[in-house]
Scaffold this motif. Sequence first.
Motif, PDB file in Angstrom:
ATOM      1  N   GLN A  60      40.935 -62.404 -10.257  1.00  0.00           N
ATOM      2  CA  GLN A  60      39.743 -61.896  -9.576  1.00  0.00           C
ATOM      3  C   GLN A  60      40.117 -61.571  -8.141  1.00  0.00           C
ATOM      4  O   GLN A  60      40.792 -62.374  -7.482  1.00  0.00           O
ATOM      5  CB  GLN A  60      38.626 -62.940  -9.552  1.00  0.00           C
ATOM      6  CG  GLN A  60      37.961 -63.190 -10.888  1.00  0.00           C
ATOM      7  CD  GLN A  60      36.875 -64.252 -10.738  1.00  0.00           C
ATOM      8  OE1 GLN A  60      37.171 -65.408 -10.503  1.00  0.00           O
ATOM      9  NE2 GLN A  60      35.637 -63.844 -10.857  1.00  0.00           N
TER      10      GLN A  60
ATOM     11  N   ARG B 405      29.452 -76.591 -13.711  1.00  0.00           N
ATOM     12  CA  ARG B 405      30.583 -75.912 -14.352  1.00  0.00           C
ATOM     13  C   ARG B 405      31.170 -76.813 -15.416  1.00  0.00           C
ATOM     14  O   ARG B 405      31.333 -78.019 -15.210  1.00  0.00           O
ATOM     15  CB  ARG B 405      31.642 -75.578 -13.312  1.00  0.00           C
ATOM     16  CG  ARG B 405      32.792 -74.765 -13.840  1.00  0.00           C
ATOM     17  CD  ARG B 405      33.868 -74.611 -12.784  1.00  0.00           C
ATOM     18  NE  ARG B 405      33.521 -73.680 -11.745  1.00  0.00           N
ATOM     19  CZ  ARG B 405      33.731 -72.358 -11.818  1.00  0.00           C
ATOM     20  NH1 ARG B 405      34.268 -71.835 -12.899  1.00  0.00           N
ATOM     21  NH2 ARG B 405      33.411 -71.566 -10.830  1.00  0.00           N
ATOM     22  N   GLY B 410      35.273 -70.919 -17.642  1.00  0.00           N
ATOM     23  CA  GLY B 410      34.264 -69.935 -17.272  1.00  0.00           C
ATOM     24  C   GLY B 410      32.877 -70.255 -17.788  1.00  0.00           C
ATOM     25  O   GLY B 410      32.000 -69.396 -17.763  1.00  0.00           O
ATOM     26  N   TRP B 412      29.271 -72.420 -17.714  1.00  0.00           N
ATOM     27  CA  TRP B 412      28.342 -73.176 -16.872  1.00  0.00           C
ATOM     28  C   TRP B 412      27.176 -73.629 -17.732  1.00  0.00           C
ATOM     29  O   TRP B 412      26.735 -72.909 -18.634  1.00  0.00           O
ATOM     30  CB  TRP B 412      27.767 -72.304 -15.756  1.00  0.00           C
ATOM     31  CG  TRP B 412      28.732 -71.932 -14.680  1.00  0.00           C
ATOM     32  CD1 TRP B 412      29.668 -70.942 -14.729  1.00  0.00           C
ATOM     33  CD2 TRP B 412      28.840 -72.507 -13.381  1.00  0.00           C
ATOM     34  NE1 TRP B 412      30.355 -70.866 -13.549  1.00  0.00           N
ATOM     35  CE2 TRP B 412      29.863 -71.818 -12.704  1.00  0.00           C
ATOM     36  CE3 TRP B 412      28.176 -73.540 -12.735  1.00  0.00           C
ATOM     37  CZ2 TRP B 412      30.236 -72.124 -11.393  1.00  0.00           C
ATOM     38  CZ3 TRP B 412      28.531 -73.846 -11.430  1.00  0.00           C
ATOM     39  CH2 TRP B 412      29.553 -73.145 -10.774  1.00  0.00           C
ATOM     40  N   TYR B 434      28.421 -67.909 -19.737  1.00  0.00           N
ATOM     41  CA  TYR B 434      29.856 -67.653 -19.885  1.00  0.00           C
ATOM     42  C   TYR B 434      30.239 -66.469 -18.994  1.00  0.00           C
ATOM     43  O   TYR B 434      29.717 -65.366 -19.162  1.00  0.00           O
ATOM     44  CB  TYR B 434      30.208 -67.341 -21.341  1.00  0.00           C
ATOM     45  CG  TYR B 434      31.650 -66.924 -21.538  1.00  0.00           C
ATOM     46  CD1 TYR B 434      32.689 -67.751 -21.131  1.00  0.00           C
ATOM     47  CD2 TYR B 434      31.980 -65.704 -22.127  1.00  0.00           C
ATOM     48  CE1 TYR B 434      34.010 -67.374 -21.283  1.00  0.00           C
ATOM     49  CE2 TYR B 434      33.306 -65.318 -22.303  1.00  0.00           C
ATOM     50  CZ  TYR B 434      34.318 -66.159 -21.875  1.00  0.00           C
ATOM     51  OH  TYR B 434      35.630 -65.779 -22.019  1.00  0.00           O
ATOM     52  N   GLU B 435      31.105 -66.753 -18.032  1.00  0.00           N
ATOM     53  CA  GLU B 435      31.609 -65.683 -17.166  1.00  0.00           C
ATOM     54  C   GLU B 435      32.795 -65.051 -17.879  1.00  0.00           C
ATOM     55  O   GLU B 435      33.872 -65.645 -17.957  1.00  0.00           O
ATOM     56  CB  GLU B 435      32.027 -66.249 -15.816  1.00  0.00           C
ATOM     57  CG  GLU B 435      30.853 -66.749 -14.993  1.00  0.00           C
ATOM     58  CD  GLU B 435      31.278 -67.491 -13.734  1.00  0.00           C
ATOM     59  OE1 GLU B 435      32.440 -67.925 -13.673  1.00  0.00           O
ATOM     60  OE2 GLU B 435      30.447 -67.639 -12.842  1.00  0.00           O
ATOM     61  N   THR B 436      32.607 -63.861 -18.391  1.00  0.00           N
ATOM     62  CA  THR B 436      33.651 -63.237 -19.194  1.00  0.00           C
ATOM     63  C   THR B 436      34.815 -62.808 -18.299  1.00  0.00           C
ATOM     64  O   THR B 436      34.659 -62.690 -17.080  1.00  0.00           O
ATOM     65  CB  THR B 436      33.108 -62.003 -19.930  1.00  0.00           C
ATOM     66  OG1 THR B 436      32.903 -60.974 -18.959  1.00  0.00           O
ATOM     67  CG2 THR B 436      31.803 -62.312 -20.645  1.00  0.00           C
ATOM     68  N   GLN B 442      28.602 -61.139 -17.567  1.00  0.00           N
ATOM     69  CA  GLN B 442      28.236 -62.524 -17.842  1.00  0.00           C
ATOM     70  C   GLN B 442      27.379 -62.573 -19.107  1.00  0.00           C
ATOM     71  O   GLN B 442      26.488 -61.745 -19.293  1.00  0.00           O
ATOM     72  CB  GLN B 442      27.427 -63.043 -16.652  1.00  0.00           C
ATOM     73  CG  GLN B 442      27.129 -64.497 -16.627  1.00  0.00           C
ATOM     74  CD  GLN B 442      26.278 -64.841 -15.401  1.00  0.00           C
ATOM     75  OE1 GLN B 442      25.081 -64.613 -15.381  1.00  0.00           O
ATOM     76  NE2 GLN B 442      26.906 -65.368 -14.377  1.00  0.00           N
ATOM     77  N   GLN B 444      24.890 -65.119 -21.511  1.00  0.00           N
ATOM     78  CA  GLN B 444      24.103 -66.342 -21.353  1.00  0.00           C
ATOM     79  C   GLN B 444      23.221 -66.519 -22.586  1.00  0.00           C
ATOM     80  O   GLN B 444      22.646 -65.549 -23.103  1.00  0.00           O
ATOM     81  CB  GLN B 444      23.235 -66.247 -20.090  1.00  0.00           C
ATOM     82  CG  GLN B 444      22.579 -67.549 -19.689  1.00  0.00           C
ATOM     83  CD  GLN B 444      21.988 -67.484 -18.278  1.00  0.00           C
ATOM     84  OE1 GLN B 444      22.052 -66.459 -17.618  1.00  0.00           O
ATOM     85  NE2 GLN B 444      21.414 -68.579 -17.815  1.00  0.00           N
ATOM     86  N   TYR B 473      25.447 -57.447 -16.397  1.00  0.00           N
ATOM     87  CA  TYR B 473      26.620 -56.757 -15.854  1.00  0.00           C
ATOM     88  C   TYR B 473      26.291 -56.252 -14.458  1.00  0.00           C
ATOM     89  O   TYR B 473      25.348 -55.487 -14.271  1.00  0.00           O
ATOM     90  CB  TYR B 473      27.034 -55.585 -16.755  1.00  0.00           C
ATOM     91  CG  TYR B 473      28.236 -54.837 -16.236  1.00  0.00           C
ATOM     92  CD1 TYR B 473      29.419 -55.503 -15.960  1.00  0.00           C
ATOM     93  CD2 TYR B 473      28.188 -53.462 -16.017  1.00  0.00           C
ATOM     94  CE1 TYR B 473      30.521 -54.823 -15.465  1.00  0.00           C
ATOM     95  CE2 TYR B 473      29.288 -52.767 -15.529  1.00  0.00           C
ATOM     96  CZ  TYR B 473      30.452 -53.460 -15.256  1.00  0.00           C
ATOM     97  OH  TYR B 473      31.548 -52.804 -14.753  1.00  0.00           O
TER      98      TYR B 473
END
Lengths: 258, 475
Positions: A60, B405, B410, B412, B434-436, B442, B444, B473
């Motif tokens: 990132q 977290r 990734g 939460w 889920y943070e892809t 993302q 959820q 997004y």
Amino acid sequence: MRRAGKLLLAVTLFLPLPAIAGPTAQDIVERVAAQPAPESSAIRVKMVLLGQRGGRETRQERTVEMFAARTPEGARSLLRFVEPRDVAGVSLLVVENPGGANDQWLYMPALKQEPRRISGGQKNASFLGTDFTFADLEGRAPGQWTHQLLREEAVDGHPAWVIESKPKNPADAPYVKTVQWVRQDNYVPVRIEFYDGRGLLKILTAEDLAQVDGYWVARRTKMENVRKKHATILEIIEQKNNLQFPPDFFSTRRMKQG
Amino acid sequence: MTRSPGRLRILLFVAGFVAFAAGAARADWDPFGSSGAAPSGPEATWGGLVYSRWNADLVNDLNGEQLHEWRNKGLLDVEITERGKWSVHMSGAARWELLPRRRGGDARFDAELWEAWGRIERKDWELVVGQQIRRWGRGVPSLLDVLNPGDFDEYLFVEDEFQKRPIPMARWTVYRDQNELEVVAIPFYRAARLPGNQSDWAPIAIRDLQGAEDIPLVESALNQDIAPGLVTEATDDLRYAEAGLRWTHYGEGWDLDVIGFFGAEDLPAPDFTKDFSAFLRAEQARGRTPLQTLRSLAFQEIAAFSPMYVQKPRRQALFGASVARAMEKVTARFEAIAVSRQSTFTEALELIRVPAFAVLAGFDALSSDRFLWSLSLIGAALATDEKLFMIDRFNAIALGIMRARLGQGGFWLETRGMWDINLGDGWVGPSLIYETPVAGLQAQAGVNLLAGPEDTPNGALSDNSYVWLRLRYAF
């Protein structure tokens, strides 16, 4: 080291001093801490967060602007995300109050609110998602640690002292010990290992050293968490030192102005 | 009364504003300017976000309810800024929703100008004019958040970015040392957005009708028969203009906000007509509560009472204060507000307007990137001896959000919730985020559970509890 320097001083190193024959570990560490630093700085940094997920590497990138100054009222720093878009404008303002706790505000443009005051007590928490903690960025007073010169060895061809430091009051310290490599030609720490009760936790490396306005600067700094297999790299894009900031620059108003 | 003013007027205003700002701008200090500390030129940035969410009811217990929904929203914005001088911001919002029902279905699309404002900055002050969202207070929720009307199209479950509706507004803020003084003028009244008559989140009597009648017929008939008196979403009548004042002081370790606001209630409160009130009283004399009467109304009866109630902006004055103090690991917020007149209903469904007071104690721990939480406790009182419809004179409410977290993958865990301690109703919304690996994307998944006695706001809507999946997004 002033708190306002924090992340800025993690990537800004110091003036060279002539080497002294046979210095003790305490002498070396005090020399490092006493190096003159810019009165103020503005730095634009590329922040790269490297991790692993499902066996694959993740990356990132963020662009961050960092401003810091020492004032008669105490140190001031303002950090602002520029990219990517979903965090652009997020800002952190830290105002040092000599003799008291720092004031800290966080501004998140998406909330459409004024900056929020936040507590500064979580010193071991990650600094804005990086591998640096707030405690890492505050620096350490040499007098609060005991230092021992372990050996001398070369780092990338440069002779360096290897110094182990342990806190005099472990209950108040974020680490049980650190080991740092200080270059003998310029008193710049180029590698620091951080240990907690379970062993080696993180490694800081300072690379691509250069002099800017007479100050030693690490153009690339990497903090690696060896346990989490995660790293943060800070690469300086642009740096200006000893600027005259306007009186209202380090203010909650400035946080909102983008 | 008319609906919202022409968007063209806002655009022309912003264009004129930009011309003024560009001509009158002062030089400012930019550390990264092209020539040292000289000012740099204007910079343009753009971005946006897209939501796509699928909802599924947990219980299929109401004829005609929306068992599945697919709701998509987007926001696109452009901002041109010359640092320290001026900014222009334009954004547009679009919504596309597929709301299938057991009998028939509904797909709707609408697009609107979202925010359109210009800002000029001077040494000691700034002016922001145009359609905008501005939230007073330093936490969510805040008792001081009184400027923009809310969006309750999906009750309390609207995405964060869309919880407030932008409105035309002018704000002038003066900065002096550690103080700020902000004057706000809102020329045109805009009401909060409420669920439509076809919605599962509509008032309970209308939802009962949905279950008994053909949905398109109910929707059409309700809008024709009672909506003319019901819907006062917007008016350009300057008699309903609003104004506010905020003073802020940043102290060492604490912040103080004091506000005054002279406006109209954002939540429309219907005033039943004399005929309908008499009907309710007659039914009450026969032993049926107003709620029972409302829930048993047949479609023809509603049509016979048309218009059943009327609605108009109702003025009120608010005075509030907030203190935020940083403690060792949390920030504490204490807020209080007094309202000159607040609309509420007696048990007999008569509209009354009484003074109201509320206090809030909030605790926020936001500086960690692994575990964040916020808890707010609200006490509210209405100055009346009347027995009230669906609420108590004294209310104690707890609201909270927690985000933790999970490992390094990734993920939460997030939980939001609210509980009314007096009424015993509330809702809780746990979800997994889920943070892809794709930047800005993302996923959820979660559930929103409502519970409580049937004569409470959340209890009455408990059969709308649902699971949901969402993609977000940001770009």
